[in-house]
Design a protein around this motif. Structure first.
Motif, PDB file in Angstrom:
ATOM      1  N   THR A   1       0.942  -1.241   0.116  1.00 54.65           N
ATOM      2  CA  THR A   1      -0.067   0.124  -0.016  1.00 54.65           C
ATOM      3  C   THR A   1       0.910   1.234   0.038  1.00 54.65           C
ATOM      4  N   SER A   2       0.345   2.114  -0.453  1.00 51.42           N
ATOM      5  CA  SER A   2       0.911   3.716  -0.359  1.00 51.42           C
ATOM      6  C   SER A   2       0.184   4.662   0.470  1.00 51.42           C
ATOM      7  N   GLU A   3       0.718   4.774   1.898  1.00 49.24           N
ATOM      8  CA  GLU A   3       0.029   5.643   2.840  1.00 49.24           C
ATOM      9  C   GLU A   3       0.489   7.084   2.854  1.00 49.24           C
ATOM     10  N   ARG A   4      -0.603   8.014   2.766  1.00 46.55           N
ATOM     11  CA  ARG A   4      -0.301   9.319   2.728  1.00 46.55           C
ATOM     12  C   ARG A   4      -1.580  10.060   3.594  1.00 46.55           C
ATOM     13  N   SER A   5      -1.146  11.419   3.791  1.00 48.43           N
ATOM     14  CA  SER A   5      -2.051  12.095   4.751  1.00 48.43           C
ATOM     15  C   SER A   5      -3.147  12.416   3.668  1.00 48.43           C
ATOM     16  N   LEU A   6      -4.433  11.740   3.963  1.00 46.51           N
ATOM     17  CA  LEU A   6      -5.733  12.099   3.139  1.00 46.51           C
ATOM     18  C   LEU A   6      -6.780  12.584   3.842  1.00 46.51           C
ATOM     19  N   GLY A   7      -7.612  13.503   2.979  1.00 46.53           N
ATOM     20  CA  GLY A   7      -8.941  13.870   3.603  1.00 46.53           C
ATOM     21  C   GLY A   7      -9.881  12.835   2.826  1.00 46.53           C
ATOM     22  N   SER A   8     -11.079  12.772   3.812  1.00 42.88           N
ATOM     23  CA  SER A   8     -12.037  11.653   3.197  1.00 42.88           C
ATOM     24  C   SER A   8     -12.444  11.960   1.778  1.00 42.88           C
ATOM     25  N   PHE A   9     -12.382  13.068   1.373  1.00 44.92           N
ATOM     26  CA  PHE A   9     -12.815  13.336  -0.263  1.00 44.92           C
ATOM     27  C   PHE A   9     -11.805  12.481  -1.104  1.00 44.92           C
ATOM     28  N   SER A  10     -10.293  12.770  -0.768  1.00 49.92           N
ATOM     29  CA  SER A  10      -9.400  12.795  -1.609  1.00 49.92           C
ATOM     30  C   SER A  10      -8.811  11.247  -1.584  1.00 49.92           C
ATOM     31  N   GLU A  11      -9.371  10.454  -0.591  1.00 54.83           N
ATOM     32  CA  GLU A  11      -8.710   9.180  -0.222  1.00 54.83           C
ATOM     33  C   GLU A  11      -9.208   8.298  -1.400  1.00 54.83           C
ATOM     34  N   GLN A  12     -10.404   8.249  -1.886  1.00 51.75           N
ATOM     35  CA  GLN A  12     -10.724   7.403  -3.083  1.00 51.75           C
ATOM     36  C   GLN A  12      -9.887   8.045  -4.486  1.00 51.75           C
ATOM     37  N   ALA A  13      -9.556   9.216  -4.421  1.00 50.10           N
ATOM     38  CA  ALA A  13      -8.931   9.776  -5.815  1.00 50.10           C
ATOM     39  C   ALA A  13      -7.590   8.967  -5.418  1.00 50.10           C
ATOM     40  N   TRP A  14      -6.708   8.796  -4.425  1.00 54.23           N
ATOM     41  CA  TRP A  14      -5.501   8.334  -4.497  1.00 54.23           C
ATOM     42  C   TRP A  14      -5.720   6.934  -4.918  1.00 54.23           C
ATOM     43  N   VAL A  15      -6.524   6.024  -4.010  1.00 52.76           N
ATOM     44  CA  VAL A  15      -6.795   4.647  -4.447  1.00 52.76           C
ATOM     45  C   VAL A  15      -7.048   4.403  -5.995  1.00 52.76           C
ATOM     46  N   ASP A  16      -7.719   5.189  -6.553  1.00 52.17           N
ATOM     47  CA  ASP A  16      -8.069   4.970  -8.133  1.00 52.17           C
ATOM     48  C   ASP A  16      -6.738   5.285  -8.698  1.00 52.17           C
ATOM     49  N   ALA A  17      -6.184   6.523  -8.417  1.00 52.78           N
ATOM     50  CA  ALA A  17      -4.863   6.862  -9.265  1.00 52.78           C
ATOM     51  C   ALA A  17      -3.947   5.682  -8.983  1.00 52.78           C
ATOM     52  N   ASP A  18      -3.703   5.145  -7.820  1.00 52.17           N
ATOM     53  CA  ASP A  18      -2.570   4.246  -7.536  1.00 52.17           C
ATOM     54  C   ASP A  18      -3.000   2.855  -8.299  1.00 52.17           C
ATOM     55  N   ALA A  19      -4.402   2.656  -8.493  1.00 49.94           N
ATOM     56  CA  ALA A  19      -4.797   1.418  -9.026  1.00 49.94           C
ATOM     57  C   ALA A  19      -4.246   1.492 -10.560  1.00 49.94           C
ATOM     58  N   ILE A  20      -4.600   2.570 -11.346  1.00 52.52           N
ATOM     59  CA  ILE A  20      -4.328   2.755 -12.520  1.00 52.52           C
ATOM     60  C   ILE A  20      -2.851   2.846 -12.869  1.00 52.52           C
ATOM     61  N   TYR A  21      -2.133   3.393 -12.182  1.00 51.86           N
ATOM     62  CA  TYR A  21      -0.452   3.438 -12.150  1.00 51.86           C
ATOM     63  C   TYR A  21      -0.075   2.059 -11.889  1.00 51.86           C
ATOM     64  N   SER A  22      -0.609   1.346 -10.881  1.00 51.78           N
ATOM     65  CA  SER A  22       0.124   0.104 -10.780  1.00 51.78           C
ATOM     66  C   SER A  22      -0.191  -0.935 -11.849  1.00 51.78           C
ATOM     67  N   ALA A  23      -1.400  -0.860 -12.330  1.00 53.58           N
ATOM     68  CA  ALA A  23      -1.669  -1.828 -13.313  1.00 53.58           C
ATOM     69  C   ALA A  23      -0.903  -1.478 -14.660  1.00 53.58           C
ATOM     70  N   LEU A  24      -0.787  -0.277 -14.810  1.00 51.09           N
ATOM     71  CA  LEU A  24       0.051   0.103 -16.168  1.00 51.09           C
ATOM     72  C   LEU A  24       1.691  -0.312 -15.831  1.00 51.09           C
ATOM     73  N   ALA A  25       2.108  -0.299 -14.948  1.00 49.50           N
ATOM     74  CA  ALA A  25       3.409  -0.713 -14.411  1.00 49.50           C
ATOM     75  C   ALA A  25       3.569  -2.151 -14.460  1.00 49.50           C
ATOM     76  N   VAL A  26       2.740  -2.891 -13.951  1.00 50.65           N
ATOM     77  CA  VAL A  26       2.916  -4.260 -13.947  1.00 50.65           C
ATOM     78  C   VAL A  26       2.729  -4.860 -15.304  1.00 50.65           C
ATOM     79  N   TYR A  27       1.836  -4.414 -16.319  1.00 49.95           N
ATOM     80  CA  TYR A  27       1.540  -5.014 -17.365  1.00 49.95           C
ATOM     81  C   TYR A  27       2.477  -4.575 -18.342  1.00 49.95           C
ATOM     82  N   SER A  28       3.153  -3.305 -18.046  1.00 47.86           N
ATOM     83  CA  SER A  28       4.176  -2.914 -19.236  1.00 47.86           C
ATOM     84  C   SER A  28       5.403  -3.959 -18.869  1.00 47.86           C
TER      85      SER A  28
END
Length: 288
Positions: free
Chosen positions: A78-105
């Motif tokens: 996991t990647s843990e950061r200082s998150l607000g309740s609104f931004s937490e889902q944004a981090w999760v989603d951005a990390d999911a896209i980035y991770s998928a691209l890195a793994v599949y590349s």
């Protein structure tokens, strides 16, 4: 004479042309990208093409300051950061896209015996090699660049990727599928909302009014009737809605008051009727 007939095989996933599924002769889609049809290929292609704009947009919803925790307190994977309740889902989603691209590349580069794109080689990983997500404190522009390099690399090699075995390609397609859900969760153009007020002013057309959010910087929210096309000035719309809601509330109170009066009158009439029937019913009974 040489036979040059080209045999077109059906998609290995058994895809059927839409509209023919329930007919006596469902029409299979032809394999045009390796063993796969253009529909299967298009799922991956559309997801990858959406990545740069989407990642930039999602990252723009992060808070201004991101702090990365030390490695000794980070949960593996996991990647843990200082998150607000609104931004937490944004981090999760951005990390999911980035991770998928890195793994599949990295996966497809190894399968094709070529070098993966630089962001995949430098991806943020834990001590076990798991991709953790986007680097801390990354800007929307840098996130776009990082993800865009990997998505472009995958797009360039996509025709070759689709020549590999069914299981690997389907896993890749499924791995990119969440990008569509993330795009729906973070629409880059806000959707209009339906006004609680029908169009009862001016033309009294009773059409449905849609309130559109501001688009480009400097533009304002505006409301427009979808039936007659009348566009409201913002002040005009707000005043009209206020007057409409006040009128609706007054109408509701009047109806409630009328219903209460009717109930009281009915109860009163029923009480009188019961008393009279009791009194004169006894008289009738004695008379008989």
């Amino acid at each position: 004479m040489t036979d040059t007939t080209i045999v077109l095989l059906p998609c290995i996933n058994g895809c059927i042309r839409k509209g023919t599924e329930d007919t006596d002769h469902p029409e299979p889609l032809v394999a045009k990208r390796g063993m796969f049809c253009l529909r299967c290929f298009g799922k991956a292609e559309r997801a990858l093409r959406a990545v740069p704009d989407l990642v930039e947009h999602v990252v723009s919803n992060f808070p201004g300051t991101i702090t990365k925790v030390s490695d000794d307190v980070r949960v593996s994977g996991t990647s843990e950061r200082s998150l607000g309740s609104f931004s937490e889902q944004a981090w999760v989603d951005a990390d999911a896209i980035y991770s998928a691209l890195a793994v599949y590349s990295a996966h497809w580069a190894k399968a094709m015996s070529i070098s993966p794109p630089a962001p995949a080689r430098r991806s943020w990983r834990d001590e076990h090699g798991y991709v953790l997500g986007l680097p801390a404190s990354i800007s929307p522009a840098d996130a776009r660049q990082t993800a865009g390099v990997m998505s472009d690399w995958l797009l360039i090699h996509l025709p070759q990727i689709f020549t590999f075995d069914q299981a690997s390609v389907n896993e890749f397609i499924d791995g990119l599928a969440p990008i569509g859900s993330i795009a729906a969760r973070w629409p880059m153009v806000e959707r209009p909302r339906t006004s609680p007020m029908p169009h009862v002013q001016l033309s009294i057309c009773n059409g449905q009014i849609k309130v559109w959010p501001a688009g480009l910087p400097g533009t304002e929210v505006y409301a427009v009737c979808e039936k007659c096309g009348h566009q409201f000035e913002l002040d005009e719309y707000e005043e009209a809605v206020h007057a409409y809601l006040v009128d609706q509330q007054e109408t509701k109170r009047a109806r409630q008051a009328a219903a209460a009066r009717a109930t009281r009158e009915q109860n009163s009439a029923a009480h009188v009727q019961k008393r009279l029937l009791t009194k004169y019913g006894q008289i009738v009974g004695h008379a008989s």
